[in-house]
Design an enzyme around this catalytic site. Sequence first.
Site, short mmCIF file in Angstrom:
data_model
loop_
_atom_site.label_atom_id
_atom_site.label_comp_id
_atom_site.label_asym_id
_atom_site.label_seq_id
_atom_site.Cartn_x
_atom_site.Cartn_y
_atom_site.Cartn_z
N GLN A 150 -7.10 46.43 37.33
CA GLN A 150 -8.19 46.26 36.26
C GLN A 150 -9.23 45.98 36.69
O GLN A 150 -9.26 44.84 37.38
CB GLN A 150 -7.73 45.08 35.54
CG GLN A 150 -8.74 44.70 34.38
CD GLN A 150 -9.22 45.72 33.48
OE1 GLN A 150 -8.70 46.60 33.06
NE2 GLN A 150 -10.61 45.73 33.34
N GLY A 280 -7.60 46.92 26.09
CA GLY A 280 -7.50 48.30 26.31
C GLY A 280 -8.76 48.60 27.53
O GLY A 280 -9.41 47.45 27.70
N GLU A 282 -11.30 51.29 29.37
CA GLU A 282 -11.59 52.87 29.44
C GLU A 282 -11.55 53.75 30.64
O GLU A 282 -12.81 54.26 30.82
CB GLU A 282 -13.12 52.94 28.63
CG GLU A 282 -14.12 52.22 29.54
CD GLU A 282 -14.45 50.52 29.25
OE1 GLU A 282 -13.48 49.99 29.01
OE2 GLU A 282 -15.61 50.22 29.42
N HIS A 306 -11.92 52.75 19.89
CA HIS A 306 -12.55 51.96 21.08
C HIS A 306 -12.68 52.64 22.16
O HIS A 306 -13.81 52.91 22.99
CB HIS A 306 -12.31 50.57 20.57
CG HIS A 306 -13.17 49.59 21.79
ND1 HIS A 306 -14.18 49.01 21.16
CD2 HIS A 306 -13.34 49.44 22.94
CE1 HIS A 306 -14.88 48.33 22.18
NE2 HIS A 306 -14.49 48.54 23.20
N GLU A 307 -11.49 52.57 22.87
CA GLU A 307 -11.50 52.85 24.49
C GLU A 307 -12.23 54.75 24.41
O GLU A 307 -12.79 54.90 25.35
CB GLU A 307 -10.18 53.04 25.11
CG GLU A 307 -9.75 51.57 24.93
CD GLU A 307 -10.32 50.41 25.31
OE1 GLU A 307 -11.62 50.74 26.21
OE2 GLU A 307 -10.41 49.28 24.94
N HIS A 310 -15.70 54.74 24.47
CA HIS A 310 -16.48 54.44 25.70
C HIS A 310 -16.67 55.77 26.55
O HIS A 310 -17.48 55.73 27.40
CB HIS A 310 -15.46 53.51 26.41
CG HIS A 310 -15.83 52.07 26.36
ND1 HIS A 310 -16.97 51.60 26.46
CD2 HIS A 310 -14.83 51.14 26.02
CE1 HIS A 310 -16.95 50.15 25.90
NE2 HIS A 310 -15.64 49.78 25.90
N GLU A 329 -20.38 47.73 25.12
CA GLU A 329 -19.43 47.15 24.33
C GLU A 329 -20.02 47.15 22.77
O GLU A 329 -19.25 47.45 21.78
CB GLU A 329 -18.90 45.82 24.60
CG GLU A 329 -18.18 45.68 25.94
CD GLU A 329 -16.91 46.56 26.09
OE1 GLU A 329 -16.56 47.11 24.99
OE2 GLU A 329 -16.65 46.97 27.31
N ASP A 384 -18.31 37.99 34.11
CA ASP A 384 -17.52 38.09 33.18
C ASP A 384 -17.95 37.30 31.93
O ASP A 384 -17.38 37.40 30.82
CB ASP A 384 -16.11 37.87 33.21
CG ASP A 384 -15.08 39.03 34.04
OD1 ASP A 384 -15.72 40.04 33.80
OD2 ASP A 384 -14.35 38.79 34.69
N TYR A 392 -20.18 42.67 21.70
CA TYR A 392 -19.26 43.59 20.80
C TYR A 392 -19.84 43.38 19.25
O TYR A 392 -20.22 44.42 18.90
CB TYR A 392 -17.70 43.16 20.72
CG TYR A 392 -17.11 43.36 21.96
CD1 TYR A 392 -17.12 42.47 23.11
CD2 TYR A 392 -16.23 44.59 22.03
CE1 TYR A 392 -16.30 42.73 24.25
CE2 TYR A 392 -15.52 44.77 23.09
CZ TYR A 392 -15.54 43.81 24.15
OH TYR A 392 -14.75 44.11 25.42
N ARG A 566 -1.86 39.55 27.43
CA ARG A 566 -3.20 39.88 27.18
C ARG A 566 -4.08 38.50 26.76
O ARG A 566 -3.58 37.82 25.92
CB ARG A 566 -2.94 41.01 25.79
CG ARG A 566 -4.31 41.36 25.13
CD ARG A 566 -4.33 42.02 23.92
NE ARG A 566 -5.34 42.58 23.61
CZ ARG A 566 -5.71 43.10 22.20
NH1 ARG A 566 -4.61 43.62 21.46
NH2 ARG A 566 -6.89 43.49 21.63
N1 BES Z 1 -14.01 47.57 28.68
C1 BES Z 1 -13.27 46.65 27.74
C2 BES Z 1 -12.45 45.63 28.55
C3 BES Z 1 -13.33 44.76 29.53
C4 BES Z 1 -14.29 44.27 29.15
C5 BES Z 1 -12.69 44.34 30.63
C6 BES Z 1 -15.22 43.39 30.17
C7 BES Z 1 -13.20 43.52 31.44
C8 BES Z 1 -14.41 43.17 31.33
C9 BES Z 1 -12.57 47.27 26.68
O1 BES Z 1 -13.13 48.45 26.31
C10 BES Z 1 -12.54 46.53 25.72
O2 BES Z 1 -13.38 46.25 24.98
N2 BES Z 1 -11.23 46.35 25.15
C11 BES Z 1 -11.17 45.54 23.94
C12 BES Z 1 -10.49 46.30 22.79
C13 BES Z 1 -10.75 46.19 21.80
C14 BES Z 1 -12.30 45.56 21.22
C15 BES Z 1 -10.26 47.20 20.66
C16 BES Z 1 -9.96 44.33 24.36
O3 BES Z 1 -9.23 44.44 25.61
O4 BES Z 1 -9.54 43.40 23.53
ZN ZN Z 2 -14.76 48.21 25.33
#
Ligand code: BES
Ligand code: ZN
Length: 618
Positions: A150, A280, A282, A306-307, A310, A329, A384, A392, A566
Amino acid sequence: MRAIPALALGALVLPLSALAADPHSYAQPNEVRVTHLDLDLAIDFPHKALDGTATLSLDWKDPNAPALVLDTRDLKIAKVEGLDTAGRASALKFALAPRDKELGSKLTIQAPRHPAKVRIVYATSPQASGLQWLTPAQTADKKLPFMFSQSESIHARSWVPLQDSPAIRFTYTAHVTAPKDVRVVMSAINDAKHPLDGDFRFDQPHPIPSYLLAIGAGDIAVEETGPRSAVYAEPSVVGKAAHEFEDTEKLIEATEQLYGPYAWGRYDILVLPPSFPYGGMENPNMTFATPTVLVGDKSLVSLVSHELAHSWSGNLVTAASWRDIWLNEGFTTYVQGRITEAVYGKALADEEALLSARALQKSIGDMPANSQKLAPDPRGVGADDSLSDVAYDKGSWFLRTLEQRFGRGTFDEWLKAYFHRHAFTSITTEQMLADMKANLFDTHPGKMSWDEAKAWVYQPGIPREAPLPTSLRFQTIDKERADFLAGTLDANELDAKGWNTQEWMYFLDRLPDAPPLSKMKQLDAAWHLTGTPNAEIGMRWYSHAIAAGDKNVWEDAREHMTRIGRMYLTLPVYKAFAATPEGLAYAEAAYAKAKDGYHPMTQGAIESILRKARQGKK
Ligand code: BES
Ligand code: ZN
């Protein structure tokens, strides 16, 4: 959090290059840029290590640059060589700086003669922040070990020495060896028919930022879901996953209809073990996904939308720094809504938009003002930390507002052209705004003032005129919740038989923070929420029931948070426990047992919650 020396970011005297510098990378892209990465790695499960070489092709920008500076974290560097254009190797001197907690160790390679390539012989640490290693016992099918990466935000540097900044793009190729029977996948085109002979090759011909580098390996089966899509998962999971994701081709077609052809070739999904720390990720050609969306009724397929989105917003047009992450996002959450509307209808898209808008309205007021901005001042902000509901949900809300003001046709035309104009590049918020001003606002005057747009991006909070969708079903649920809490409607009189996942989420989200215990007991008796197989519902139910003091749910809540790594689904349950001394002790004992199964990121996040609670902080 890392304190970044105060740069006068607003001052115009700063050269552009200084403004563009990524505070989360040691790389010096104005001196030299990596253009291609060639990996040759062995997956060493017994030692929990990747071991081999990374060969970087270089484009020297500054004739006087003395060195190549790379990002690393916890890597063992054995040797560095420069390769000239004829491929002749010579050893290069290098220095690995002491480890910075946030950024890792700067690797400075002396290269005054500007070699065409640099080859680094290295191995990763078993504690690499961007990798998780699972024993066979920790997998669903218990046969083979499993590992996955990751990389987002700044974890690629824990498994590859590179310029770890989203502003820098490169193509990559890889040769990866693994034990026989293990399948290796990467964020590149994958061949479902590849023999499981322990020898894999990959080619990603499109330039990508480092956070999209990805690898996974284990007992992985494949099932097709369409002409250019398949799911990859452990054998006992792959059938269920193929069913849940059977609409993948429809989703791809709907997105192409809106924003132009899918640029990457195949779109596959790897379903990971439940310890995957996100919903998820992407990764190009191979989305990584949590198994918690496999609920059987396709109700959480928005994750795929969503993914997949991206593939345009993020992977094609990329935020140049973590401060600009809302370009990834926020735009993606908007596109996700459009895909949901096209394939599953407006009612569901509106429910999802309302759920997130209401959650943001509830949470944003408690954030520091800088964090409430789409484009925050990056000083002192961890990579982060910019990642919150603001990127989002405020981001997508802004775009829905633009859609409403300019009209869908006009807005769609701009967004499609924007993806096209900036394809395969990394851009800042200011570059996006310049495009939006020139190609939307200036060409369609009188729809919205530019000051209003700037307020969305640079001011804290949510603008007062932000439009909300309406949902008749959610209105009914608001009424039923109110009647239930007032005692005029019994739990078993709730009209919840036909509620979908989003409707349960909405009902639970808007319960009081600590509801009366008797109400929780009535709800559970009528609707059997404890032990639910749907973790979105479980997370909300357990958090509220624990806060209400319902000890009957503790055991099932513990099972939920032990099984699921998660962070979004497991951290709120830890937080609910941590609110009382007895709950905190219970959560600490649960964590001690569950810890080995969690990803390093999840471990860090839970430990921080427990530590703060012990110290009496929120
Ligand atoms: N790119 C993100 C996950 C991410 C962002 C990981 C920043 C590390 C740092 C991914 O596309 C995402 O937004 N995942 C969401 C999915 C949801 C919004 C459907 C998640 O993991 O919850
Ligand atoms: Zn995302």
